[in-house]
Design an enzyme around this catalytic site. Structure first.
Site, PDB file in Angstrom:
ATOM      1  N   HIS A   1       0.846  -1.194   0.000  1.00 52.52           N
ATOM      2  CA  HIS A   1       0.000   0.000   0.000  1.00 52.52           C
ATOM      3  C   HIS A   1       0.881   1.243   0.000  1.00 52.52           C
ATOM      4  O   HIS A   1       1.925   1.285   0.658  1.00 52.52           O
ATOM      5  CB  HIS A   1      -0.930   0.008   1.211  1.00 52.52           C
ATOM      6  CG  HIS A   1      -2.099   0.908   1.022  1.00 52.52           C
ATOM      7  ND1 HIS A   1      -2.037   2.258   1.278  1.00 52.52           N
ATOM      8  CD2 HIS A   1      -3.354   0.660   0.564  1.00 52.52           C
ATOM      9  CE1 HIS A   1      -3.213   2.806   1.006  1.00 52.52           C
ATOM     10  NE2 HIS A   1      -4.024   1.860   0.573  1.00 52.52           N
ATOM     11  N   HIS A   2       0.453   2.240  -0.756  1.00 52.04           N
ATOM     12  CA  HIS A   2       1.288   3.437  -0.924  1.00 52.04           C
ATOM     13  C   HIS A   2       1.522   4.167   0.396  1.00 52.04           C
ATOM     14  O   HIS A   2       2.475   4.935   0.532  1.00 52.04           O
ATOM     15  CB  HIS A   2       0.657   4.387  -1.937  1.00 52.04           C
ATOM     16  CG  HIS A   2       1.667   5.068  -2.815  1.00 52.04           C
ATOM     17  ND1 HIS A   2       2.823   5.626  -2.329  1.00 52.04           N
ATOM     18  CD2 HIS A   2       1.697   5.277  -4.149  1.00 52.04           C
ATOM     19  CE1 HIS A   2       3.519   6.152  -3.318  1.00 52.04           C
ATOM     20  NE2 HIS A   2       2.868   5.938  -4.434  1.00 52.04           N
ATOM     21  N   SER A   3       0.676   3.928   1.377  1.00 46.87           N
ATOM     22  CA  SER A   3       0.871   4.583   2.676  1.00 46.87           C
ATOM     23  C   SER A   3       2.136   4.076   3.369  1.00 46.87           C
ATOM     24  O   SER A   3       2.664   4.732   4.265  1.00 46.87           O
ATOM     25  CB  SER A   3      -0.340   4.351   3.578  1.00 46.87           C
ATOM     26  OG  SER A   3      -0.574   2.963   3.751  1.00 46.87           O
TER      27      SER A   3
END
Length: 485
Positions: A141-143
């Protein structure tokens, strides 16, 4: 009455960074995909053992999200839950190994990551393709981090093929520009400094006004490359092409520009040619008249590109432990912003015009605080109005422009993962509201072009890569003809 938080609890629960909070919002649910081609078949047991010693100990890859999505909570990681080795019938795959890989990864874009555990997984595909003997696919996930962070993690888990005892940390320094003013008088220097500051302020004001217009009403022209709000939930397909990094460096040196300038020039040239072909087909299908000059592009196309900007004060790669240190100048996380670049979509008889335009546009954008201000404003909006408002501020301009381009420097030498040499690294992402994303990554003398597309809008992404190769050849040939080599 609730007691004070202990130091141990602070270590076990850490707040998300502003951009990580944005990426956790429903409207901006982005996922990074790193596709790696290997020169040998992958041994799953070796890979699992390596992950247990490296990735599972990384703070972001061994934490869950809190219920409100605002904090990271430390957890125990069962690496086996994150590694998928699907059964593959080689007879069914046949000769089209790349087609099988493309279809498999496309299906992954419709399967969300399990939010009850750390937000990453890895898929091992022991399928031969044109560029590799096997393929590994990492979703995260980009987070968890931006491109630079994820490449740093990869470097920490690998070593140089030529020197197994050393990791491959590429060195990178900011380009210094000499203004030739050291021997000039103080008065002239003062005048130029005032002029430069005035231009900086003016450029920043203009950029922020254009950003506000893009946020509210200013949209790009609808073209065969333009997506819409529904694109974010559509399946994506990924396509990569490998070109020679020395060719890019040759153009860079001959034109006295940066590699970013060259890549943007190539992108601008190839998309112009691709769109011209698409409009030509449409004109022919509608029974339009054939013209002697093969220019089918509409006039006054508004075509803009989001270009990511690294906000770290030290842009070079560092060992992973240094990136995890608090207040590090090259810290882990999502420390990037973006600028919006106007593309001049049109056919040029001189291919070097595209390079000159990209160099001029980037020189103008570098003399602006646009990127830093966007990041600062998102932080303020997040604190005052919450994650949903900050996500809207981030996503609305992205929806109203046509595409995004990113360039990340990778290892300068070939790297291996526990005895598995890596042939190529193709980073990308999905969840975005654009029909086309373009990522570039340099690796061991190669430049890997990676496209993420919505196949319902762009059914033949390989044609864009074909145009990129042709544009690169045309630019090289023009430079040789003029003796600029």
């Amino acid at each position: 009455m609730k007691g004070r938080i202990t130091a141990e609890e602070e270590e076990e629960e850490q707040p998300l960074s502003p951009m990580a909070r944005v990426f956790q919002s429903p409207g901006v649910d982005y996922c990074a995909v790193t596709i790696m081609g290997f020169k040998t078949k992958i041994n799953p047991d070796v890979l699992l053992d390596a992950l247990k010693h490296n990735v599972s100990k990384h703070p972001r890859f061994s934490t869950n999200l809190s219920e409100n999505g605002a904090k990271w909570i430390e957890t125990q990681v069962n690496v086996e839950d994150h590694v998928v080795v699907p059964y593959i019938d080689q007879e069914e795959v046949g000769e089209d190994g790349q087609g099988f890989v493309d279809e498999y990864i496309s299906r992954l874009t419709m399967i969300p990551l399990d939010r009850s555990r750390p937000l990453w997984d890895m898929h091992i595909l022991n399928v031969r393709t044109a560029d590799a003997e096997a393929v590994g696919v990492i979703r995260s996930h980009h987070s968890l981090g931006d491109g630079m962070s994820l490449i740093s993690l990869m470097l920490a888990c690998t070593h140089k093929t030529s020197d197994p005892d050393n990791t491959a940390i590429p060195s990178l320094k900011r380009r210094t520009v000499s203004h030739g003013l050291r021997n000039k008088g103080w008065f002239l220097r003062s005048i130029l400094t005032v002029g430069s500051t005035t231009r900086l302020i003016w450029n920043t004001v203009v950029d922020m006004l254009l950003l506000m217009a893009t946020l509210t009403f200013l949209k790009d022209t609808k073209t065969p490359l333009k997506g819409g709000a529904e694109v974010g939930s559509n399946p994506k397909r990924f396509y990569h092409r490998i070109i020679n990094l020395d060719d890019v460096k040759f153009i860079k040196n001959a034109m006295n520009m940066t590699i970013n300038d060259v890549l943007l020039g190539i992108t601008q040239a190839s998309l112009s040619s691709y769109l011209n072909q698409q409009y030509g087909k449409k004109n022919e299908e509608e029974g339009g008249a054939l013209t002697s000059y093969p220019n089918h592009l509409p006039s006054k196309l508004r075509f803009r590109v989001g270009c990511t900007v690294n906000l770290r004060s030290d842009i070079g790669f560092k060992p992973l432990e240094d990136m995890m240190v608090k207040d590090s100048k090259c810290r882990w996380g999502n420390y990037f912003s973006f600028i919006i670049l106007p593309f001049s979509i049109g056919l040029q008889t001189d291919p070097l015009v595209y390079l000159k335009k990209s160099k001029s546009t980037m020189a103008r954008k570098k003399h602006s605080y646009h990127a830093a201000l966007v990041y600062f404003i998102i932080k303020i909006v997040l604190k005052v109005f919450g994650a949903k408002a900050a996500a809207t501020l981030f996503n609305r301009p992205v929806m109203n422009i046509t595409t995004c381009v990113s360039n990340v420097i990778g290892p300068m030498e070939e790297i291996s993962f526990r005895g598995h040499p890596i042939a190529y690294i193709a980073p990308s992402s999905y969840g975005h509201s654009q029909a086309l994303l373009v990522h570039y990554l340099s690796y061991a003398g190669k430049m890997i072009i990676s496209l993420a597309v919505d196949p319902s809008i762009i059914p033949e992404p390989e044609k864009i890569c074909d145009e990129m190769e042709e544009s690169l050849k045309a630019m090289k040939a023009a430079l040789w003809e003029r003796g600029l080599h």
